[in-house]
Scaffold this motif. Structure first.
Motif, mmCIF file in Angstrom:
data_model
loop_
_atom_site.group_PDB
_atom_site.id
_atom_site.type_symbol
_atom_site.label_atom_id
_atom_site.label_comp_id
_atom_site.label_asym_id
_atom_site.label_seq_id
_atom_site.Cartn_x
_atom_site.Cartn_y
_atom_site.Cartn_z
ATOM 1 N N THR A 1 0.975 -1.178 0.065
ATOM 2 C CA THR A 1 -0.034 -0.108 -0.110
ATOM 3 C C THR A 1 1.109 1.342 0.009
ATOM 4 O OG1 THR A 1 -1.771 -1.220 1.182
ATOM 5 C CG2 THR A 1 -1.752 1.353 1.177
ATOM 6 N N ALA A 2 1.804 1.225 0.850
ATOM 7 C CA ALA A 2 2.711 2.237 0.807
ATOM 8 C C ALA A 2 3.596 2.323 -0.294
ATOM 9 C CB ALA A 2 3.822 2.381 1.996
ATOM 10 N N VAL A 3 4.126 1.364 -0.926
ATOM 11 C CA VAL A 3 4.744 1.563 -2.144
ATOM 12 C C VAL A 3 3.966 2.163 -3.228
ATOM 13 C CG1 VAL A 3 6.025 0.165 -4.075
ATOM 14 C CG2 VAL A 3 6.328 -0.254 -1.420
ATOM 15 N N ARG A 4 2.587 1.816 -3.359
ATOM 16 C CA ARG A 4 1.886 2.424 -4.537
ATOM 17 C C ARG A 4 1.989 3.615 -4.462
ATOM 18 N NH1 ARG A 4 -1.445 -2.226 -3.446
ATOM 19 N NH2 ARG A 4 -2.755 -1.295 -2.136
ATOM 20 N N ALA A 5 1.771 4.484 -3.104
ATOM 21 C CA ALA A 5 1.571 5.875 -3.139
ATOM 22 C C ALA A 5 3.179 6.479 -3.266
ATOM 23 C CB ALA A 5 1.163 6.192 -1.334
ATOM 24 N N LEU A 6 4.130 5.851 -2.749
ATOM 25 C CA LEU A 6 5.465 6.395 -2.947
ATOM 26 C C LEU A 6 5.698 6.415 -4.721
ATOM 27 C CD1 LEU A 6 7.298 4.526 -0.252
ATOM 28 C CD2 LEU A 6 7.154 6.991 -0.618
ATOM 29 N N ALA A 7 5.143 5.382 -5.323
ATOM 30 C CA ALA A 7 5.323 5.364 -6.748
ATOM 31 C C ALA A 7 5.007 6.249 -7.462
ATOM 32 C CB ALA A 7 4.762 4.070 -7.190
ATOM 33 N N GLU A 8 3.786 6.916 -6.993
ATOM 34 C CA GLU A 8 3.195 8.352 -7.521
ATOM 35 C C GLU A 8 4.030 9.386 -7.261
ATOM 36 O OE1 GLU A 8 -1.059 9.339 -7.592
ATOM 37 O OE2 GLU A 8 -1.394 8.074 -5.966
ATOM 38 N N VAL A 9 4.974 9.447 -6.406
ATOM 39 C CA VAL A 9 5.881 10.593 -6.242
ATOM 40 C C VAL A 9 7.170 10.153 -6.701
ATOM 41 C CG1 VAL A 9 4.481 11.556 -4.335
ATOM 42 C CG2 VAL A 9 6.139 10.110 -3.776
ATOM 43 N N GLY A 10 7.616 9.091 -7.419
ATOM 44 C CA GLY A 10 8.873 8.475 -7.817
ATOM 45 C C GLY A 10 9.790 8.329 -6.671
ATOM 46 N N LEU A 11 9.144 7.781 -5.570
ATOM 47 C CA LEU A 11 10.030 7.397 -4.229
ATOM 48 C C LEU A 11 9.940 5.932 -4.144
ATOM 49 C CD1 LEU A 11 12.068 9.469 -2.776
ATOM 50 C CD2 LEU A 11 10.269 9.673 -1.315
ATOM 51 N N GLU A 12 9.583 5.005 -4.992
ATOM 52 C CA GLU A 12 9.363 3.597 -4.367
ATOM 53 C C GLU A 12 10.424 2.830 -4.095
ATOM 54 O OE1 GLU A 12 9.081 3.657 -8.834
ATOM 55 O OE2 GLU A 12 8.684 4.924 -7.289
ATOM 56 N N HIS A 13 11.702 3.610 -4.768
ATOM 57 C CA HIS A 13 12.813 2.756 -4.675
ATOM 58 C C HIS A 13 13.567 3.300 -3.261
ATOM 59 C CE1 HIS A 13 13.829 6.775 -6.049
ATOM 60 N NE2 HIS A 13 15.278 6.604 -5.536
ATOM 61 N N ARG A 14 12.731 4.046 -2.550
ATOM 62 C CA ARG A 14 13.217 4.428 -1.258
ATOM 63 C C ARG A 14 12.548 4.068 0.037
ATOM 64 N NH1 ARG A 14 17.955 5.736 0.015
ATOM 65 N NH2 ARG A 14 17.796 8.005 0.789
ATOM 66 N N ALA A 15 11.663 2.981 -0.292
ATOM 67 C CA ALA A 15 10.769 2.476 0.722
ATOM 68 C C ALA A 15 11.239 2.131 1.845
ATOM 69 C CB ALA A 15 9.532 1.569 0.002
ATOM 70 N N ASP A 16 12.288 1.138 1.950
ATOM 71 C CA ASP A 16 13.045 0.862 2.889
ATOM 72 C C ASP A 16 14.071 1.578 3.594
ATOM 73 O OD1 ASP A 16 11.506 -1.716 2.977
ATOM 74 O OD2 ASP A 16 12.520 -2.340 1.053
ATOM 75 N N ALA A 17 14.325 2.762 3.051
ATOM 76 C CA ALA A 17 15.310 3.793 3.654
ATOM 77 C C ALA A 17 15.003 4.392 5.052
ATOM 78 C CB ALA A 17 15.510 4.683 2.730
ATOM 79 N N TRP A 18 15.818 4.799 5.735
ATOM 80 C CA TRP A 18 15.572 5.372 6.873
ATOM 81 C C TRP A 18 15.382 6.923 6.468
ATOM 82 C CZ3 TRP A 18 14.247 2.460 10.958
ATOM 83 C CH2 TRP A 18 14.972 1.369 11.202
ATOM 84 N N PRO A 19 14.497 7.592 7.203
ATOM 85 C CA PRO A 19 14.319 8.960 6.995
ATOM 86 C C PRO A 19 15.338 9.957 6.997
ATOM 87 C CG PRO A 19 12.571 8.354 8.415
ATOM 88 C CD PRO A 19 13.316 7.198 8.035
ATOM 89 N N ARG A 20 16.391 9.703 7.843
ATOM 90 C CA ARG A 20 17.807 10.464 7.794
ATOM 91 C C ARG A 20 18.713 10.477 6.582
ATOM 92 N NH1 ARG A 20 18.862 6.127 11.037
ATOM 93 N NH2 ARG A 20 20.595 4.813 10.597
ATOM 94 N N THR A 21 18.259 9.445 5.987
ATOM 95 C CA THR A 21 19.095 9.278 4.662
ATOM 96 C C THR A 21 18.445 9.929 3.350
ATOM 97 O OG1 THR A 21 17.957 7.088 3.631
ATOM 98 C CG2 THR A 21 19.930 6.988 5.285
ATOM 99 N N LEU A 22 17.364 10.445 3.562
ATOM 100 C CA LEU A 22 16.603 11.114 2.274
ATOM 101 C C LEU A 22 17.073 12.584 2.369
ATOM 102 C CD1 LEU A 22 12.877 10.386 3.104
ATOM 103 C CD2 LEU A 22 14.752 8.973 1.754
#
Length: 247
Positions: A109-130
């Motif tokens: 569910t999260a990955v589908r929303a992240l894909a809409e903003v071009g961020l699906e490849h960072r789904a498992d990242a920690w926020p501090r690395t963004l």
């Protein structure tokens, strides 16, 4: 203060209906008898000087501030993205996106929303690395995953550098065109308002003091004479004289 001021709009009638909205702070009405209607699917930008009540209005629409008088009707499904992404550093990006959703939302569910903003490849990242732009996109995905009929954006690009801001603006425009939800964007940037919105409102002394329809074709050209004319008019409404405006 009125007690039963929030309610749901009738399907298909409007995305937002506000009548006689007043919000006092320390004896002063920051919002003072404001009326506003936003149509389903309409993109509205709200301009105004600091302290005029823009963010207060957005918080009221989000249901975060109820100490008001007047009538406020909004969709049941609404979501907000703030200038600060407000990601929980101890949760991976995808878990931040579904944070607060009912039930047991899945990673998919999260990955589908992240894909809409071009961020699906960072789904498992920690926020501090963004990067700053990635964190803001994650915040937008967290709003989109709620399938809102009304998307509230409180200066979401304010902390981004110029190039990242342009990309983020384009992404919001694309998401809005795909989703068809109503959007209310609070911003200080006149050019941003004209690039994105169907209608631009100027807030002053707690009310909507000026309204400008933006009938320009999309995508919009900031160098076009019509764009320049609209920009000059809004700057005048905001009290910015020509010598202070950017070329």
């Amino acid at each position: 203060m009125a007690t039963d001021v929030h309610g749901e709009v009738t399907a298909g009638r409007a995305a937002v209906e506000i009548t006689g909205l007043t919000r006092p702070f320390d004896g002063r009405a920051v919002i003072d008898g404001l009326d506003l209607t936003v149509r389903p699917g309409e993109f509205v930008a709200l301009l105004g000087r600091s302290g005029c009540g823009k963010s207060t209005l957005l918080r009221i629409l989000a249901g975060l501030d109820r100490d008001i008088d007047g009538a406020v009707l909004v969709p049941r499904r609404r979501a907000v993205a703030f200038q600060a992404p407000r990601l929980m550093p101890w949760k991976r990006v995808w878990r931040n996106v579904v944070l607060g959703l009912p039930g047991r939302p899945t990673r998919e569910t999260a990955v589908r929303a992240l894909a809409e903003v071009g961020l699906e490849h960072r789904a498992d990242a920690w926020p501090r690395t963004l990067s700053g732009g990635e964190a803001q996109r994650a915040s937008l995905a967290r709003a989109l995953v709620r399938e809102p009929d009304l998307l509230l954006l409180d200066e979401p690009f304010g902390a981004l550098d110029a190039l990242t801001r342009i990309r983020a603006q384009q992404q919001v425009a694309e998401v809005w065109q795909r989703r068809g939800c109503a959007v209310l964007l609070v911003t200080h940037d006149v050019e941003e308002a004209l690039l994105l919105a169907d209608r631009v409102l100027v807030m002053q002394d707690g009310v909507i003091a000026h309204e400008q329809q933006v009938g320009l074709p999309r995508p919009r050209d900031v160098g076009a004479p019509e764009f320049t004319l609209l920009r000059a008019g809004l700057l005048t409404e905001l009290g910015v004289v020509a010598s202070q405006a950017r070329p």
